[in-house]
Design a protein around this motif. Structure first.
Motif, PDB file in Angstrom:
ATOM      1  N   ARG A 295      57.637  57.061  99.935  1.00 20.43           N
ATOM      2  CA  ARG A 295      56.402  57.323 100.680  1.00 20.43           C
ATOM      3  C   ARG A 295      55.521  56.085 100.532  1.00 20.43           C
ATOM      4  O   ARG A 295      55.187  55.684  99.405  1.00 20.43           O
ATOM      5  CB  ARG A 295      55.691  58.555 100.129  1.00 20.43           C
ATOM      6  CG  ARG A 295      54.461  58.897 100.953  1.00 20.43           C
ATOM      7  CD  ARG A 295      54.098  60.363 100.841  1.00 20.43           C
ATOM      8  NE  ARG A 295      53.019  60.652 101.773  1.00 20.43           N
ATOM      9  CZ  ARG A 295      51.750  60.820 101.412  1.00 20.43           C
ATOM     10  NH1 ARG A 295      51.393  60.738 100.144  1.00 20.43           N
ATOM     11  NH2 ARG A 295      50.833  61.070 102.307  1.00 20.43           N
TER      12      ARG A 295
ATOM     13  N   LEU B 186      52.147  53.673 101.906  1.00 18.90           N
ATOM     14  CA  LEU B 186      50.880  53.495 102.618  1.00 18.90           C
ATOM     15  C   LEU B 186      50.849  52.079 103.180  1.00 18.90           C
ATOM     16  O   LEU B 186      51.112  51.114 102.454  1.00 18.90           O
ATOM     17  CB  LEU B 186      49.682  53.693 101.691  1.00 18.90           C
ATOM     18  CG  LEU B 186      48.333  53.434 102.358  1.00 18.90           C
ATOM     19  CD1 LEU B 186      47.995  54.561 103.333  1.00 18.90           C
ATOM     20  CD2 LEU B 186      47.240  53.256 101.339  1.00 18.90           C
TER      21      LEU B 186
ATOM     22  N   PHE C  64      51.939  58.312  96.756  1.00 21.39           N
ATOM     23  CA  PHE C  64      52.596  57.137  97.322  1.00 21.39           C
ATOM     24  C   PHE C  64      53.450  56.421  96.276  1.00 21.39           C
ATOM     25  O   PHE C  64      53.086  56.352  95.105  1.00 21.39           O
ATOM     26  CB  PHE C  64      51.566  56.156  97.901  1.00 21.39           C
ATOM     27  CG  PHE C  64      50.871  56.690  99.111  1.00 21.39           C
ATOM     28  CD1 PHE C  64      51.489  56.644 100.353  1.00 21.39           C
ATOM     29  CD2 PHE C  64      49.630  57.285  99.015  1.00 21.39           C
ATOM     30  CE1 PHE C  64      50.861  57.163 101.480  1.00 21.39           C
ATOM     31  CE2 PHE C  64      48.991  57.804 100.119  1.00 21.39           C
ATOM     32  CZ  PHE C  64      49.617  57.744 101.361  1.00 21.39           C
TER      33      PHE C  64
ATOM     34  N   ALA D  46      52.268  50.666  98.193  1.00 18.10           N
ATOM     35  CA  ALA D  46      51.203  50.344  99.146  1.00 18.10           C
ATOM     36  C   ALA D  46      51.458  48.942  99.685  1.00 18.10           C
ATOM     37  O   ALA D  46      51.760  48.026  98.922  1.00 18.10           O
ATOM     38  CB  ALA D  46      49.840  50.407  98.481  1.00 18.10           C
TER      39      ALA D  46
END
Length: 126
Positions: free
Chosen positions: A3, A5, A46, A49
């Motif tokens: 996951r 960002l 997350f 990033a």
């Protein structure tokens, strides 16, 4: 997969990154400024990033510094992807706590490789 960002105020770059990493199988959330990135990261969940440096509200470096100071985010893997390519920019990004630093323009294959390595490090911190 991971996951991730993605925070970049340049719509074209943001869409390119999203398209490539979605094709690689990642779950993505994309935002347009540093404040939205910080809020999303604080909400959690997350693995990685990807931050531009030159964004409104908060810069990517400010987001990195906040993450490193926040116990729950201190270990988050961070990839800076920015047009700031001078040696002092790269050194400053890494000194602030970014795990990796890529300059624009970049190859999408290089991006996938960097993301894969960072995600692997997150899953296996040895």
């Amino acid at each position: 997969m991971a996951r991730i960002l993605i925070a970049d105020d340049d719509e074209d770059i943001r869409l390119l990154i999203v398209m490539r990493l979605r094709r690689d199988g990642h779950d993505l959330e994309a935002v347009t400024d540093g404040q939205a990135a910080w809020e999303a990261l604080r909400a959690g969940g997350f693995d990685l990033a990807i931050l531009d440096n030159s964004m409104p509200a908060l810069t990517g470096l400010e987001v990195v510094e906040r993450c490193r100071a926040e116990p729950g985010l201190a270990g988050l893997r961070i990839l800076m992807v920015t047009a700031l390519a001078q040696e002092q920019d790269v050194e400053g990004g890494l000194a602030a706590g970014a795990d990796r630093y890529m300059t624009k323009p970049f190859g999408l294959g290089d991006l996938s490789r960097e993301v894969g390595e960072l995600v692997s490090r997150q899953a296996d911190p040895a």
